[in-house]
Design a protein around this motif. Structure first.
Motif, PDB file in Angstrom:
ATOM      1  N   SER A 704       0.839  -1.196   0.000  1.00 14.24           N
ATOM      2  CA  SER A 704       0.000   0.000   0.000  1.00 14.24           C
ATOM      3  C   SER A 704       0.874   1.245   0.000  1.00 14.24           C
ATOM      4  N   HIS A 705       0.248   2.378  -0.203  1.00 18.89           N
ATOM      5  CA  HIS A 705       1.007   3.628  -0.261  1.00 18.89           C
ATOM      6  C   HIS A 705       1.722   3.894   1.062  1.00 18.89           C
ATOM      7  N   LYS A 706       1.022   3.668   2.193  1.00 21.52           N
ATOM      8  CA  LYS A 706       1.642   3.912   3.493  1.00 21.52           C
ATOM      9  C   LYS A 706       2.790   2.945   3.736  1.00 21.52           C
ATOM     10  N   GLU A 707       2.606   1.656   3.310  1.00 22.85           N
ATOM     11  CA  GLU A 707       3.674   0.691   3.492  1.00 22.85           C
ATOM     12  C   GLU A 707       4.902   1.051   2.656  1.00 22.85           C
ATOM     13  N   LYS A 708       4.635   1.501   1.443  1.00 25.64           N
ATOM     14  CA  LYS A 708       5.756   1.941   0.594  1.00 25.64           C
ATOM     15  C   LYS A 708       6.511   3.085   1.243  1.00 25.64           C
ATOM     16  N   GLU A 709       5.756   4.079   1.755  1.00 25.23           N
ATOM     17  CA  GLU A 709       6.395   5.234   2.376  1.00 25.23           C
ATOM     18  C   GLU A 709       7.231   4.795   3.578  1.00 25.23           C
ATOM     19  N   ALA A 710       6.677   3.868   4.377  1.00 22.64           N
ATOM     20  CA  ALA A 710       7.403   3.415   5.570  1.00 22.64           C
ATOM     21  C   ALA A 710       8.683   2.683   5.188  1.00 22.64           C
ATOM     22  N   TRP A 711       8.592   1.767   4.205  1.00 24.39           N
ATOM     23  CA  TRP A 711       9.776   1.023   3.796  1.00 24.39           C
ATOM     24  C   TRP A 711      10.833   1.936   3.167  1.00 24.39           C
ATOM     25  N   MET A 712      10.392   2.874   2.327  1.00 24.45           N
ATOM     26  CA  MET A 712      11.356   3.779   1.696  1.00 24.45           C
ATOM     27  C   MET A 712      12.062   4.628   2.743  1.00 24.45           C
ATOM     28  N   GLN A 713      11.340   5.018   3.809  1.00 24.28           N
ATOM     29  CA  GLN A 713      11.971   5.802   4.862  1.00 24.28           C
ATOM     30  C   GLN A 713      13.002   4.970   5.606  1.00 24.28           C
ATOM     31  N   LYS A 714      12.674   3.673   5.850  1.00 22.51           N
ATOM     32  CA  LYS A 714      13.614   2.795   6.531  1.00 22.51           C
ATOM     33  C   LYS A 714      14.870   2.572   5.689  1.00 22.51           C
ATOM     34  N   LEU A 715      14.662   2.343   4.390  1.00 19.62           N
ATOM     35  CA  LEU A 715      15.823   2.142   3.509  1.00 19.62           C
ATOM     36  C   LEU A 715      16.678   3.395   3.414  1.00 19.62           C
ATOM     37  N   GLN A 716      15.988   4.538   3.391  1.00 19.99           N
ATOM     38  CA  GLN A 716      16.727   5.801   3.291  1.00 19.99           C
ATOM     39  C   GLN A 716      17.506   6.072   4.575  1.00 19.99           C
ATOM     40  N   ASP A 717      16.889   5.759   5.741  1.00 13.61           N
ATOM     41  CA  ASP A 717      17.592   5.961   7.008  1.00 13.61           C
ATOM     42  C   ASP A 717      18.799   5.035   7.125  1.00 13.61           C
ATOM     43  N   ALA A 718      18.667   3.820   6.541  1.00 13.77           N
ATOM     44  CA  ALA A 718      19.779   2.869   6.596  1.00 13.77           C
ATOM     45  C   ALA A 718      20.874   3.178   5.584  1.00 13.77           C
ATOM     46  N   GLY A 719      20.619   4.131   4.685  1.00 14.06           N
ATOM     47  CA  GLY A 719      21.639   4.523   3.709  1.00 14.06           C
ATOM     48  C   GLY A 719      21.796   3.576   2.541  1.00 14.06           C
ATOM     49  N   VAL A 720      20.796   2.718   2.273  1.00 15.10           N
ATOM     50  CA  VAL A 720      20.909   1.760   1.173  1.00 15.10           C
ATOM     51  C   VAL A 720      20.083   2.170  -0.026  1.00 15.10           C
ATOM     52  N   TRP A 721      19.342   3.240   0.087  1.00 16.04           N
ATOM     53  CA  TRP A 721      18.521   3.721  -1.036  1.00 16.04           C
ATOM     54  C   TRP A 721      18.373   5.218  -0.900  1.00 16.04           C
ATOM     55  N   ALA A 722      18.409   5.930  -2.023  1.00 10.66           N
ATOM     56  CA  ALA A 722      18.235   7.385  -2.041  1.00 10.66           C
ATOM     57  C   ALA A 722      17.003   7.722  -2.849  1.00 10.66           C
ATOM     58  N   LYS A 723      16.347   8.754  -2.452  1.00  7.53           N
ATOM     59  CA  LYS A 723      15.110   9.148  -3.117  1.00  7.53           C
ATOM     60  C   LYS A 723      15.337   9.477  -4.579  1.00  7.53           C
ATOM     61  N   GLU A 724      16.559   9.992  -4.889  1.00  5.49           N
ATOM     62  CA  GLU A 724      16.855  10.373  -6.271  1.00  5.49           C
ATOM     63  C   GLU A 724      16.901   9.160  -7.210  1.00  5.49           C
ATOM     64  N   GLU A 725      17.108   7.957  -6.646  1.00  3.72           N
ATOM     65  CA  GLU A 725      17.178   6.767  -7.482  1.00  3.72           C
ATOM     66  C   GLU A 725      15.815   6.350  -8.018  1.00  3.72           C
ATOM     67  N   GLY A 726      14.762   6.796  -7.379  1.00  6.91           N
ATOM     68  CA  GLY A 726      13.431   6.447  -7.835  1.00  6.91           C
ATOM     69  C   GLY A 726      12.980   5.089  -7.339  1.00  6.91           C
ATOM     70  N   GLU A 727      11.698   4.824  -7.528  1.00  9.27           N
ATOM     71  CA  GLU A 727      11.117   3.585  -7.054  1.00  9.27           C
ATOM     72  C   GLU A 727      11.357   2.421  -8.005  1.00  9.27           C
ATOM     73  N   ALA A 728      11.879   2.714  -9.235  1.00 11.31           N
ATOM     74  CA  ALA A 728      12.036   1.650 -10.226  1.00 11.31           C
ATOM     75  C   ALA A 728      13.008   0.580  -9.757  1.00 11.31           C
ATOM     76  N   VAL A 729      14.042   0.972  -8.993  1.00 13.47           N
ATOM     77  CA  VAL A 729      15.029  -0.009  -8.560  1.00 13.47           C
ATOM     78  C   VAL A 729      14.473  -0.956  -7.498  1.00 13.47           C
ATOM     79  N   LEU A 730      13.341  -0.588  -6.879  1.00  8.02           N
ATOM     80  CA  LEU A 730      12.751  -1.423  -5.829  1.00  8.02           C
ATOM     81  C   LEU A 730      11.667  -2.351  -6.349  1.00  8.02           C
ATOM     82  N   LYS A 731      11.279  -2.175  -7.607  1.00  6.82           N
ATOM     83  CA  LYS A 731      10.222  -3.021  -8.152  1.00  6.82           C
ATOM     84  C   LYS A 731      10.686  -4.469  -8.200  1.00  6.82           C
TER      85      LYS A 731
END
Length: 747
Positions: A704-731
């Motif tokens: 869901s949208h909220k789950e995506k937001e939560a996971w992206m925040q966790k990945l971003q806090d862990a330094g393994v994903w950046a917002k500039e990379e886009g969601e395509a790399v997580l598909k």
């Protein structure tokens, strides 16, 4: 590439200024020169040279001339037989005779050839010097120029030129021209009427203040619009070319026509000087070749010049000589006849430069006009032929074999050059049968080089080859950058590699389709800025709390330690300010500030312990707690937890690469990736698994949208994903919880 050219060199006892081959036998070369009338000990001579061998040449006859007269300045062979040769030469009389108004500059000689040792093949003589048994007889001397009117008698016979005998009536026209005369003069004479008083003079032409730089004569044997036995004569001064026609025994003097003039430079030219003509030779009755030197010794050119029926000329083409040639000094041309009237013929041209080099060109002459397509082609360039300046060039006359057969020996033409360094060099140029002997053509001709492509065709071919080379290089470069992961795959170059080589050198492409590369985080960061900020913020809160406790303890102390308490408080405040300031710069600077705070806390603890009697037990425990809090917070900031998750970023990159190159083969199914986050411990795990191993979670696109937001925040806090990379790399990535079979992950 031209075949190697054989050469032979001979050094005589005097400087050489003129040379000419026997037109009937290229085994004999006549050269002349000398030191002049000056008492230098260098004599004047005419020498007959044997050139029958390609590697060695030798003197057969030495004619020592009077040292009281001038040197040989020009030379030409008028006629020859199998036993003798008649030659004309320009030799000034003594200075005493010239001052008396008598200068017998025109001389003629008869030289008898020595007996030939053998006649079986090309090498007629053995190449060694022989004892000469024949006679050398002077035939006559004459003064053909008008007496010099200058105060200084310097006029000499600069040019001696003869035509080939006319095919119609056997007539032969000769011409001589002055040098260093107050007023230039050209004398035309019948070369067949030679006696003690000189030849019969046909005409005299005055060239005014501009002397003839060079002249040439050609017979009009097959021309239909001129009388039989006619000749065309052309001469050039520094800037103008003149031409006229005449016959022997004509009653009226010829009228030179203004054929061409070197134009003046345009207004924007850096110099106002004009190029000067140095030499000219006839190619055919309608074509002239001109050697021209550029002003200020800036180079030399060959001009192909066409004469109309009215003797008006135009330049067809121009060829710049080698860049090392500042000026040309001599020119010679020979003709290689065609095998029939409908076949093209070839002319060979030699040009000497001031750098003692000789450039050899070929010119293909079509059987009929137009001549615009004729181009000079460089055959070879002979460098450093002589030690000093080249004074003359002369080609041998090529007489083709009557019936070319396979048994016909190799054919050659010879090129002789002389120098003021007393040297004469003969180059032997091999000729090629054309068409080749294997051809079905019944008749052959000989050429120095086989006709090749035109300049336009050669240019087109060169452009095509260059384009193919550039395209091939670009193709290989693109394949290389694809294999090394520096470019998206357009060629599919990685598929060309075997699995072993692919695993060894191939690198996945991780930059995606982003255009701003500077905004993409590195693959393995040292620490995430988000996690570092969180740790530093926690550290600041703990230091602030500890600082407050220390301040309370210090405030409750006795007055005896008031100065000490102020110092400790000041150190704590300063350390806290440094940490807050560095947080806004970078985690690295924050680490340095934390280390400085630890040092300050230790120093403060030592000072406080030294004054322990001034503090209460509560104050001492507070200081210890503050020191412990500082140490714990500093350790947390210096070693952020995000550094242990850099491998997860690599797994995401590999997963994205595999999805972009997914194959339809079931044996090569692409493994999927799962990421698990434990909310209680805060740890994150990741790995690959194969389908069919149980429920592993939800794909990113199924969240869901909220789950995506939560996971992206966790990945971003862990330094393994950046917002500039886009969601395509997580598909396609699965996200799961504690009980979702993480133990089955493969990675």
């Amino acid at each position: 590439m031209a075949p190697p050219v054989a050469s032979a060199k001979l050094t005589l006892s005097c400087p050489l200024y003129a040379s000419d081959f026997d037109p009937q036998d290229d085994h004999f070369l006549l050269v002349g020169g000398g030191g002049g009338e000056a008492r230098t000990g260098v004599g004047n001579k005419i020498a007959l040279v044997n050139t029958s061998r390609k590697q060695t040449i030798s003197t057969i006859v030495d004619i020592d001339l009077s040292r009281d007269e001038d040197s040989v300045t020009s030379l030409a062979i008028a006629s020859s037989t199998s036993s003798s040769v008649i030659a004309f030469a320009g030799i000034n009389s003594s200075a005493k005779d010239q001052n008396a108004g008598k200068n017998e500059h025109f001389r003629s000689f008869r030289l008898e050839y020595p007996p030939k040792k053998r006649t079986d093949g090309q090498d007629i003589n053995d190449g060694s010097a022989q004892e000469y048994k024949g006679q050398t007889a002077p035939l006559g001397r004459a003064s053909l120029f008008k007496p010099s009117t200058g105060s200084k008698k310097e006029t000499y016979q600069r040019i001696t030129r003869l035509s080939r005998p006319c095919m119609v009536n056997g007539g032969q026209l000769g011409a001589i021209a002055t040098g260093l005369a107050p007023e230039g003069e050209i004398v035309l004479f019948d070369a067949k009427t030679n006696g003690p008083m000189g030849p019969w003079v046909e005409a005299r032409l005055s060239t005014g203040k501009g002397e003839a730089a060079d002249l040439d004569i050609i017979g009009l044997n097959d021309a239909e619009d001129v009388p039989p036995g006619s000749f065309t004569v052309a001469y050039c001064t520094d800037y103008v070319v003149h031409a006229f026609r005449m016959t022997l025994k004509q009653n009226q003097p010829p009228e030179p026509q203004y054929a061409y003039s070197e134009p003046y430079p345009d207004t924007f030219s850096p110099t106002s000087a004009r190029s000067k003509f140095r030499s000219l030779r006839f190619i055919t009755p309608r074509l002239l070749l001109l050697l021209q030197n550029r002003p200020n010794r800036q180079g030399a050119d060959l001009l192909l010049f066409e004469l109309s029926s009215h003797l008006q000329g135009r330049v067809l083409s121009q060829k710049r000589l080698h860049k090392n040639i500042n000026s040309g000094t001599a020119l010679s041309v020979t003709h290689l006849p065609s095998s029939g009237p409908l076949q093209s013929s070839q002319h060979v041209i030699a040009v000497a430069g001031q750098d003692t080099s000789i450039s050899i060109f070929t010119l293909e002459h079509p059987p009929s006009p137009p001549f615009k397509s004729m181009k000079l082609q460089l055959h070879t360039r002979l460098a450093s032929v002589h030690p000093l300046q080249i004074t003359s060039l002369s080609f041998s006359t090529f007489v083709p074999p009557s019936e070319p057969e396979k048994s016909t020996p190799p054919q050659y033409i010879k090129l002789a050059s002389t120098s003021i360094a007393n040297t004469v060099v003969v180059h032997t140029l091999p000729l090629l049968p054309y068409p080749p002997p294997s051809s079905k053509s019944p008749r052959q001709q000989y050429k120095l080089t086989s006709p090749g492509r035109s300049e336009s065709a050669q240019m087109t071919f060169s452009i095509i080859v260059a384009t193919l080379l550039i395209a091939g290089s670009a193709f290989l470069l693109q394949a290389f950058v694809e294999i090394r992961g520096a470019s998206p795959e357009y060629l599919g170059a990685k598929g060309w590699l075997s699995q072993r080589i692919h695993d060894y050198i191939a690198v996945p492409y991780v930059l995606g389709n982003h255009t701003n590369i500077s905004n993409i985080p590195t693959v393995i960061p040292s620490a995430s800025s988000s996690s570092a900020s969180t740790a530093i913020s926690s550290f600041i809160n703990q230091v602030s709390s500890s600082s407050s406790s220390v301040s309370t303890a210090i405030s409750s102390s006795t007055d005896q330690v008031s100065p000490l308490s102020s110092s400790v408080k000041q150190q704590a405040t300063s350390a806290l300010s440094d940490i807050k300031r560095s947080v806004t710069d970078s985690p690295e600077k924050a680490k340095e500030a934390v280390s400085a705070a630890l040092d300050a806390a230790s120093s403060a603890a030592l000072e406080l312990n030294a004054a322990s009697q001034a503090y209460s037990a509560e104050g001492s425990s507070t200081v210890s707690a503050a020191s412990s809090a500082v140490s714990s917070a500093a350790s947390s900031a210096i070693s952020p937890a995000s550094t242990k998750y850099h491998h997860i970023r690599d797994l995401i990159s590999r997963h994205h690469y595999h999805r972009r190159h997914e194959t339809s083969s079931p044996d090569q199914a692409v493994p999927d990736m799962i990421i698990h986050h434990d909310d209680e411990s805060g740890n994150m795990k990741a790995g690959f698994y194969r389908e069919g191993r149980g429920e592993v979670g939800k794909r990113f696109e199924e969240l869901s949208h909220k789950e995506k937001e939560a996971w992206m925040q966790k990945l971003q806090d862990a330094g393994v994903w950046a917002k500039e990379e886009g969601e395509a790399v997580l598909k396609g990535v699965f996200f799961g919880g504690v009980g979702q079979m993480i133990g089955q992950a493969v990675g």
